[in-house]
Write a protein that holds these residues in place. Structure first.
Motif, mmCIF file in Angstrom:
data_model
loop_
_atom_site.group_PDB
_atom_site.id
_atom_site.type_symbol
_atom_site.label_atom_id
_atom_site.label_comp_id
_atom_site.label_asym_id
_atom_site.label_seq_id
_atom_site.Cartn_x
_atom_site.Cartn_y
_atom_site.Cartn_z
ATOM 1 N N ILE A 91 -14.246 14.771 10.798
ATOM 2 C CA ILE A 91 -13.240 14.143 9.939
ATOM 3 C C ILE A 91 -13.890 13.044 9.115
ATOM 4 C CG2 ILE A 91 -11.225 12.596 9.956
ATOM 5 C CD1 ILE A 91 -10.128 14.226 12.291
ATOM 6 N N ALA A 92 -13.578 13.018 7.815
ATOM 7 C CA ALA A 92 -13.946 11.898 6.947
ATOM 8 C C ALA A 92 -12.670 11.099 6.685
ATOM 9 C CB ALA A 92 -14.536 12.411 5.638
ATOM 10 N N ALA A 93 -12.605 9.889 7.231
ATOM 11 C CA ALA A 93 -11.441 9.025 7.037
ATOM 12 C C ALA A 93 -11.631 8.250 5.738
ATOM 13 C CB ALA A 93 -11.280 8.082 8.221
ATOM 14 N N ILE A 94 -10.836 8.591 4.730
ATOM 15 C CA ILE A 94 -11.014 8.039 3.382
ATOM 16 C C ILE A 94 -9.678 7.450 2.931
ATOM 17 C CG2 ILE A 94 -11.822 8.532 1.036
ATOM 18 C CD1 ILE A 94 -13.030 11.170 2.202
ATOM 19 N N PRO A 95 -9.450 6.137 3.150
ATOM 20 C CA PRO A 95 -8.149 5.553 2.826
ATOM 21 C C PRO A 95 -7.709 5.788 1.381
ATOM 22 C CG PRO A 95 -9.447 4.028 4.142
ATOM 23 C CD PRO A 95 -10.352 5.169 3.801
ATOM 24 N N LEU A 96 -8.640 5.706 0.426
ATOM 25 C CA LEU A 96 -8.281 5.837 -0.989
ATOM 26 C C LEU A 96 -8.684 7.205 -1.540
ATOM 27 C CD1 LEU A 96 -9.266 2.247 -2.222
ATOM 28 C CD2 LEU A 96 -7.047 3.066 -1.410
ATOM 29 N N LEU A 97 -8.493 8.251 -0.750
ATOM 30 C CA LEU A 97 -8.894 9.593 -1.176
ATOM 31 C C LEU A 97 -8.149 10.026 -2.439
ATOM 32 C CD1 LEU A 97 -10.421 12.234 -0.771
ATOM 33 C CD2 LEU A 97 -8.707 12.907 0.921
ATOM 34 N N ALA A 98 -6.847 9.789 -2.486
ATOM 35 C CA ALA A 98 -6.068 10.185 -3.670
ATOM 36 C C ALA A 98 -6.515 9.391 -4.891
ATOM 37 C CB ALA A 98 -4.580 9.992 -3.413
ATOM 38 N N GLU A 99 -6.743 8.088 -4.700
ATOM 39 C CA GLU A 99 -7.163 7.237 -5.814
ATOM 40 C C GLU A 99 -8.549 7.627 -6.324
ATOM 41 O OE1 GLU A 99 -4.341 4.691 -3.361
ATOM 42 O OE2 GLU A 99 -5.810 6.271 -3.008
ATOM 43 N N ALA A 100 -9.399 8.130 -5.429
ATOM 44 C CA ALA A 100 -10.790 8.449 -5.783
ATOM 45 C C ALA A 100 -10.953 9.834 -6.402
ATOM 46 C CB ALA A 100 -11.677 8.323 -4.551
ATOM 47 N N GLY A 101 -9.856 10.572 -6.556
ATOM 48 C CA GLY A 101 -9.966 11.877 -7.198
ATOM 49 C C GLY A 101 -9.651 13.064 -6.316
ATOM 50 N N GLY A 102 -9.302 12.793 -5.042
ATOM 51 C CA GLY A 102 -8.887 13.872 -4.149
ATOM 52 C C GLY A 102 -9.956 14.931 -3.958
ATOM 53 N N ARG A 103 -9.517 16.184 -3.904
ATOM 54 C CA ARG A 103 -10.428 17.284 -3.616
ATOM 55 C C ARG A 103 -11.475 17.463 -4.714
ATOM 56 N NH1 ARG A 103 -9.236 20.782 0.206
ATOM 57 N NH2 ARG A 103 -6.996 20.472 -0.023
ATOM 58 N N ALA A 104 -11.137 17.118 -5.960
ATOM 59 C CA ALA A 104 -12.107 17.262 -7.046
ATOM 60 C C ALA A 104 -13.329 16.378 -6.800
ATOM 61 C CB ALA A 104 -11.458 16.904 -8.384
ATOM 62 N N ALA A 105 -13.105 15.201 -6.210
ATOM 63 C CA ALA A 105 -14.208 14.283 -5.924
ATOM 64 C C ALA A 105 -14.921 14.628 -4.619
ATOM 65 C CB ALA A 105 -13.687 12.853 -5.864
ATOM 66 N N TYR A 106 -14.217 15.328 -3.734
ATOM 67 C CA TYR A 106 -14.762 15.691 -2.425
ATOM 68 C C TYR A 106 -14.611 17.197 -2.211
ATOM 69 C CZ TYR A 106 -14.804 10.705 -1.240
ATOM 70 O OH TYR A 106 -15.060 9.352 -1.214
ATOM 71 N N PRO A 107 -15.337 18.018 -2.976
ATOM 72 C CA PRO A 107 -15.154 19.472 -2.888
ATOM 73 C C PRO A 107 -15.580 20.074 -1.554
ATOM 74 C CG PRO A 107 -17.037 18.937 -4.289
ATOM 75 C CD PRO A 107 -16.334 17.645 -3.999
ATOM 76 N N TRP A 108 -16.314 19.319 -0.754
ATOM 77 C CA TRP A 108 -16.776 19.825 0.542
ATOM 78 C C TRP A 108 -15.725 19.706 1.637
ATOM 79 C CZ3 TRP A 108 -16.887 15.452 3.627
ATOM 80 C CH2 TRP A 108 -17.105 14.229 2.971
ATOM 81 N N LEU A 109 -14.579 19.093 1.335
ATOM 82 C CA LEU A 109 -13.509 19.000 2.338
ATOM 83 C C LEU A 109 -12.794 20.343 2.468
ATOM 84 C CD1 LEU A 109 -11.921 15.533 1.449
ATOM 85 C CD2 LEU A 109 -13.421 16.069 3.394
ATOM 86 N N GLY A 110 -12.682 20.824 3.704
ATOM 87 C CA GLY A 110 -11.981 22.082 3.932
ATOM 88 C C GLY A 110 -10.475 21.928 3.882
ATOM 89 N N ARG A 111 -9.980 20.782 4.387
ATOM 90 C CA ARG A 111 -8.549 20.487 4.345
ATOM 91 C C ARG A 111 -8.363 18.986 4.200
ATOM 92 N NH1 ARG A 111 -5.381 24.779 5.680
ATOM 93 N NH2 ARG A 111 -3.496 23.615 6.166
ATOM 94 N N ILE A 112 -7.191 18.600 3.718
ATOM 95 C CA ILE A 112 -6.836 17.185 3.598
ATOM 96 C C ILE A 112 -5.606 16.927 4.453
ATOM 97 C CG2 ILE A 112 -5.996 15.362 2.054
ATOM 98 C CD1 ILE A 112 -7.725 16.605 -0.155
#
Length: 204
Positions: free
Chosen positions: A110-131
């Motif tokens: 798990i990558a705990a990313i508090p500002l994931l939505a603010e940082a661009g979501g899946r587009a910024a973190y394409p290696w995430l399998g699920r959110i």
């Protein structure tokens, strides 16, 4: 080595830490973006050298560490300075998080990313399998903030408003864990998610 990575996010005071503690108790490695963000600006790190180039040597303390208070003052009074800082640090944080997750033992991490939505979501973190979004009603977030941080209602509301809306955060979710009760109520849904993620990881 973990090939399946979950991004965990949620608004301020939604209970992300309670949730990650329960995943860790089940043997899941959690890479914390806040911890990584501090590590990438330690002395000797390329990001720190670039920050000093952009903001001047005065942004460093006598021991070579980042003067966080002075940097905060600069970026909060200058939107361009904030954007420049994020352009330096965010790629380094993303890379370090990915490396830590991939190196983790277990079928998934798990990558705990508090500002994931603010940082661009899946587009910024394409290696995430699920959110996974830890969700709580705004009124409950506000009450928790007031209790946890000892702030008044107006400041709590401003802290929540400084983040993306609850709706925007839910829009990037594959899974949602509603945390609107006692922390003990998290055990069952976390166990169910853990079982789902282990099953999904086994199909890779």
């Amino acid at each position: 080595m973990s090939e399946f990575m979950i991004g965990l996010t949620g608004g301020v005071a939604s209970g992300k830490s309670e949730v990650t503690r329960r995943f860790e108790a089940l043997g899941v490695h959690v890479a914390d973006a806040d911890v990584v963000a501090r590590a990438v600006v330690e002395p000797g790190q390329p990001a720190l050298a670039r920050i000093a180039e952009r903001f001047g040597a005065g942004i460093l303390l006598a021991d070579g560490r980042l003067d966080r208070r002075r940097l905060r003052e600069q970026i909060f009074s200058d939107p361009q300075a904030r954007a420049d800082l994020e352009a330096i640090t965010h790629p380094a944080i993303r890379l370090a998080l990915e490396h830590e997750c991939r190196a983790a033992a277990g079928p998934y991490a798990i990558a705990a990313i508090p500002l994931l939505a603010e940082a661009g979501g899946r587009a910024a973190y394409p290696w995430l399998g699920r959110i996974l979004v830890v969700d709580a009603p705004v009124e409950l977030q506000r009450a928790r903030l007031m209790r946890r941080d000892g702030v008044d209602e107006a400041l709590a509301a401003r802290m929540i408003a400084a983040q993306v809306s609850r709706e925007a955060r839910l829009a990037i979710a594959d899974d949602v864990l509603v945390n609107d009760g006692h922390p003990d109520h998290l055990d069952a849904p976390v166990a169910a998610l853990d079982a789902r993620y282990r099953a999904l990881a086994a199909t890779l």
